[in-house]
Design a protein around this motif. Sequence first.
Motif, PDB file in Angstrom:
ATOM      1  N   ARG A  10      14.252   2.605  16.006  1.00 59.11           N
ATOM      2  CA  ARG A  10      13.742   1.676  15.004  1.00 59.11           C
ATOM      3  C   ARG A  10      14.687   1.444  13.835  1.00 59.11           C
ATOM      4  NH1 ARG A  10       8.493   0.502  15.407  1.00 59.11           N
ATOM      5  NH2 ARG A  10       7.626   2.374  16.316  1.00 59.11           N
ATOM      6  N   PHE A  70       1.451 -14.862  -1.678  1.00 54.54           N
ATOM      7  CA  PHE A  70       1.156 -13.448  -1.910  1.00 54.54           C
ATOM      8  C   PHE A  70       1.685 -13.029  -3.283  1.00 54.54           C
ATOM      9  CE2 PHE A  70       1.701  -8.871  -1.335  1.00 54.54           C
ATOM     10  CZ  PHE A  70       0.554  -8.541  -0.629  1.00 54.54           C
ATOM     11  N   MET A 124      10.882  -4.154   0.444  1.00 53.71           N
ATOM     12  CA  MET A 124      10.113  -3.808   1.650  1.00 53.71           C
ATOM     13  C   MET A 124      11.043  -3.430   2.803  1.00 53.71           C
ATOM     14  SD  MET A 124       7.049  -6.593   1.764  1.00 53.71           S
ATOM     15  CE  MET A 124       5.972  -6.840   0.356  1.00 53.71           C
ATOM     16  N   TYR A 171      11.370   0.273   3.355  1.00 56.07           N
ATOM     17  CA  TYR A 171      10.191   1.083   3.681  1.00 56.07           C
ATOM     18  C   TYR A 171      10.372   1.842   4.988  1.00 56.07           C
ATOM     19  CZ  TYR A 171       7.447  -1.344   0.054  1.00 56.07           C
ATOM     20  OH  TYR A 171       6.974  -1.850  -1.112  1.00 56.07           O
ATOM     21  N   TRP A 222       6.135   6.952   6.150  1.00 53.82           N
ATOM     22  CA  TRP A 222       4.800   6.857   5.551  1.00 53.82           C
ATOM     23  C   TRP A 222       4.764   7.553   4.183  1.00 53.82           C
ATOM     24  CZ3 TRP A 222       0.560   4.264   7.628  1.00 53.82           C
ATOM     25  CH2 TRP A 222       0.714   3.810   8.935  1.00 53.82           C
ATOM     26  N   ALA A 232      -1.711   6.701  -1.968  1.00 50.77           N
ATOM     27  CA  ALA A 232      -0.881   7.228  -0.886  1.00 50.77           C
ATOM     28  C   ALA A 232      -0.322   6.109  -0.012  1.00 50.77           C
ATOM     29  CB  ALA A 232      -1.692   8.210  -0.044  1.00 50.77           C
ATOM     30  N   PHE A 233      -1.140   5.119   0.293  1.00 47.83           N
ATOM     31  CA  PHE A 233      -0.719   4.115   1.268  1.00 47.83           C
ATOM     32  C   PHE A 233      -0.511   2.732   0.648  1.00 47.83           C
ATOM     33  CE2 PHE A 233      -3.077   7.298   3.767  1.00 47.83           C
ATOM     34  CZ  PHE A 233      -2.026   7.711   4.568  1.00 47.83           C
ATOM     35  N   PHE A 234      -0.247   2.670  -0.649  1.00 47.36           N
ATOM     36  CA  PHE A 234      -0.083   1.377  -1.311  1.00 47.36           C
ATOM     37  C   PHE A 234       1.014   0.552  -0.652  1.00 47.36           C
ATOM     38  CE2 PHE A 234       1.804  -1.300  -4.658  1.00 47.36           C
ATOM     39  CZ  PHE A 234       0.701  -2.077  -4.933  1.00 47.36           C
ATOM     40  N   LYS A 235       2.150   1.193  -0.429  1.00 49.33           N
ATOM     41  CA  LYS A 235       3.304   0.514   0.153  1.00 49.33           C
ATOM     42  C   LYS A 235       2.974  -0.014   1.558  1.00 49.33           C
ATOM     43  CE  LYS A 235       6.732   3.089   2.364  1.00 49.33           C
ATOM     44  NZ  LYS A 235       6.540   4.465   2.480  1.00 49.33           N
ATOM     45  N   GLU A 236       2.289   0.793   2.363  1.00 50.09           N
ATOM     46  CA  GLU A 236       1.946   0.392   3.725  1.00 50.09           C
ATOM     47  C   GLU A 236       0.947  -0.774   3.716  1.00 50.09           C
ATOM     48  OE1 GLU A 236       2.180   3.450   2.642  1.00 50.09           O
ATOM     49  OE2 GLU A 236       3.678   4.385   3.934  1.00 50.09           O
ATOM     50  N   LYS A 290       0.575  -2.938   1.352  1.00 53.62           N
ATOM     51  CA  LYS A 290       1.235  -4.141   0.850  1.00 53.62           C
ATOM     52  C   LYS A 290       2.052  -4.799   1.950  1.00 53.62           C
ATOM     53  CE  LYS A 290       4.594  -3.717  -2.092  1.00 53.62           C
ATOM     54  NZ  LYS A 290       5.260  -3.383  -3.350  1.00 53.62           N
ATOM     55  N   VAL A 291       2.891  -4.022   2.626  1.00 59.95           N
ATOM     56  CA  VAL A 291       3.791  -4.644   3.595  1.00 59.95           C
ATOM     57  C   VAL A 291       3.011  -5.189   4.793  1.00 59.95           C
ATOM     58  CG1 VAL A 291       4.424  -2.518   4.823  1.00 59.95           C
ATOM     59  CG2 VAL A 291       5.987  -4.438   4.820  1.00 59.95           C
ATOM     60  N   THR A 303      -0.033  -6.306   4.747  1.00 59.76           N
ATOM     61  CA  THR A 303      -0.796  -7.474   4.329  1.00 59.76           C
ATOM     62  C   THR A 303       0.121  -8.685   4.200  1.00 59.76           C
ATOM     63  OG1 THR A 303      -2.320  -6.068   3.111  1.00 59.76           O
ATOM     64  CG2 THR A 303      -2.328  -8.390   2.540  1.00 59.76           C
ATOM     65  N   PHE A 304       1.314  -8.458   3.647  1.00 60.76           N
ATOM     66  CA  PHE A 304       2.242  -9.571   3.440  1.00 60.76           C
ATOM     67  C   PHE A 304       2.880 -10.010   4.749  1.00 60.76           C
ATOM     68  CE2 PHE A 304       6.711 -10.867   2.444  1.00 60.76           C
ATOM     69  CZ  PHE A 304       6.387 -12.118   1.963  1.00 60.76           C
ATOM     70  N   GLY A 310       7.591   0.322  12.006  1.00 58.32           N
ATOM     71  CA  GLY A 310       6.893   1.496  12.498  1.00 58.32           C
ATOM     72  C   GLY A 310       5.588   1.806  11.773  1.00 58.32           C
ATOM     73  N   PHE A 311       5.146   0.885  10.883  1.00 56.62           N
ATOM     74  CA  PHE A 311       3.829   1.062  10.247  1.00 56.62           C
ATOM     75  C   PHE A 311       2.825   0.260  11.056  1.00 56.62           C
ATOM     76  CE2 PHE A 311       6.890   1.039   6.627  1.00 56.62           C
ATOM     77  CZ  PHE A 311       6.851   2.402   6.385  1.00 56.62           C
ATOM     78  N   SER A 312       2.124   0.906  11.965  1.00 58.52           N
ATOM     79  CA  SER A 312       1.225   0.189  12.854  1.00 58.52           C
ATOM     80  C   SER A 312       0.208  -0.639  12.067  1.00 58.52           C
ATOM     81  CB  SER A 312       0.497   1.181  13.749  1.00 58.52           C
ATOM     82  OG  SER A 312      -0.658   0.576  14.269  1.00 58.52           O
ATOM     83  N   ILE A 329      -3.490   0.500   9.917  1.00 62.87           N
ATOM     84  CA  ILE A 329      -3.782   0.129   8.527  1.00 62.87           C
ATOM     85  C   ILE A 329      -5.004  -0.783   8.459  1.00 62.87           C
ATOM     86  CG2 ILE A 329      -2.855  -1.028   6.487  1.00 62.87           C
ATOM     87  CD1 ILE A 329      -0.044  -0.116   7.667  1.00 62.87           C
TER      88      ILE A 329
END
Lengths: 251, 386
Positions: free
Chosen positions: A80, A96, A106, A109, A114, B161-165, B167-168, B170-171, B180-182, B186
């Motif tokens: 990845r 947004f 982003m 990230y 995580w 904890a998961f704000f970043k996940e 956000k990304v 949703t956007f 890799g953030f399923s 989320i």
Amino acid sequence: MTWEMVMKQKIAVKVDDLTVAYNYKPVLWDIDLEIPEGVLMAIVGPNGAGKSTLIKSILGILKPIAGSVTIYDKPYDKQRKLVAYVPQKGSVDWDFPTTALDVVTMGTYGSLGWIKRPGQKEKKAALEALEKVGMLPFKSRQISQLSGGQQQRIFLARALVQNASIYFMDEPFQGVDATTEIAIINILKELRKAGKTVIVVHHDLQTVPEYFDWVTFLNVKKIATGPVKDIFNDDNLTKTYGINYKVSIQE
Amino acid sequence: MNSAQIEIQLIASLVAIACAIPGTFLVLRKMAMISDAISHSILPGIVIGFFITQDLNSPLLIVLAAFTGVITVVLVEYIQKTGLVKEDTAIGLVFPALFSIGVILIAKNANDVHLDVDAVLVGELALAPFDRLIISGVDIGPKSLWIIGTILLITITLLIAFFKELKVSTFDKGLAASLGFSPAIIHYGLMTVSSVTTVGAFDAVGAILVVALMIAPAATAYLLTTNLKKMLGLAMFFGVFSAISGYWLAHKLDASIAGSITTMLGLLFLAVYLFAPNKGVIAVMYREKQQRTEVSLLTFLLHLKNHNELEERHVNHLREHINWHKVRAKNVLELAQKNNMIIIDNNIVSLTEKGDAFTSKAIDYIITNEDAQIEDMKDDFFLFRG
């Protein structure tokens, strides 16, 4: 680049017997594809040829019904971090509530994983990427306040910040002005010079020889793949676009 | 204020904050209707949980109800995936079915207990302080307060904890997946939090107000900011503001607390919708008018630049040549003069040096398809805006 040199080269992306279908209708049919390291490749084909689908299945965004994909001989999940992706501009909601800088951040990230939050290091990388695409003055702009070309550059900066080895881009030239198009292609050429592999879904057949050194013709099945100067010819264009391909160019 | 009043306001405020957090993401994901579906279809979960435990505040009730909430989302997505009906139709099919199962279960079996359809729809906030949590003989406050407080604490922890996940995904779902953030994890995480929050708020404010508290504060905040964190903050603030002012409105009118809070939410949204500085209706109308005048001004300057003939530039003929109404022609002429772009000499209009520079630059931008730049350029030239 000669074929002998190519054969010695490492294969960056290998696609084996990939088939994607919605219900019974195949969108991609039994695709075998090897993309050598360090090429700047265009994927061309008519509307509905499955160009975006191919990229999305390589990246695991879509699940194929058959076939496998490897990135440097390993499955995508393990590799990845070597891959960056620039989706079509229209695939996100530009209203947004966020800024250009935040969107570029982003891109970091993935390496954070995580829960961990981006810090100074990530911010610096994002600002540098913005500078590279000439968007630094717009870093605090809300993204809906950017023009189409500027939005595309933000997406490109987000991919650059991932510092990947392989870049996948879905129609980066769609709806951008001439200046942005040149700026983007220059960055892509720079990436190739740095040894990166760049794969671009492309619509404008006329610019293929000028922009790219590698090309894949796709129309549900793979028609041909190889160096632009060897295979970008009437024969393959007709096989891909049908007898009227010249008309479709003019469109 | 007596302690019951304080407790009611505290419960309402915590419910408002707990709802605003998932609500903000539901609004941004264009899933506002799904919260309506969840809030209704958790009813059978609550009823079945109530039959098992005989206690409206049991944790099992929350688990079962949250589970029905997630089932709703799964069913909606399943029906939608068949491609036979659209998403809104799928939502409209699923939640009344589940809700009516709950209604029938209540009617058949719960006639003698404290669980009726009215309470389910609009809640019983006024009664919340009477149901106390007593641990080893000590009264430590209303049960609802503890329940919603716990849910809020979990929600805030998850948000941080998961704000970043969040956000990304949703956007840009595609990017999230490729990083890799399923998005599925989320998505269902958010749906679970929404369901749990709905259940926790349900007892206090009922199925209808829960939806209002999730959607209205977030929608109001959306009109005021272009920053996700500020949007979350504003949504929480609007929720709390409406909760407290709604309570006092109800007090004054001797009306339903839930109804009054919802009314406040509606009024707040209406006010922001009209008067928000950038996205508000009035601001948009004003901007459009300004832009129309400025486009006219540019057209007018182009006309002057293109014509050397005196008769084309004579004040009395201009209006006919350019075919504008009298008022508009007058406005444009005045604007051009105020900005030193034209001079009128013997009733002949001519471009000044500045007017000429402005027009040439604007033409350049229009020819090279960069008309967006004209907006920025206006700041350099305009003393007064249209």
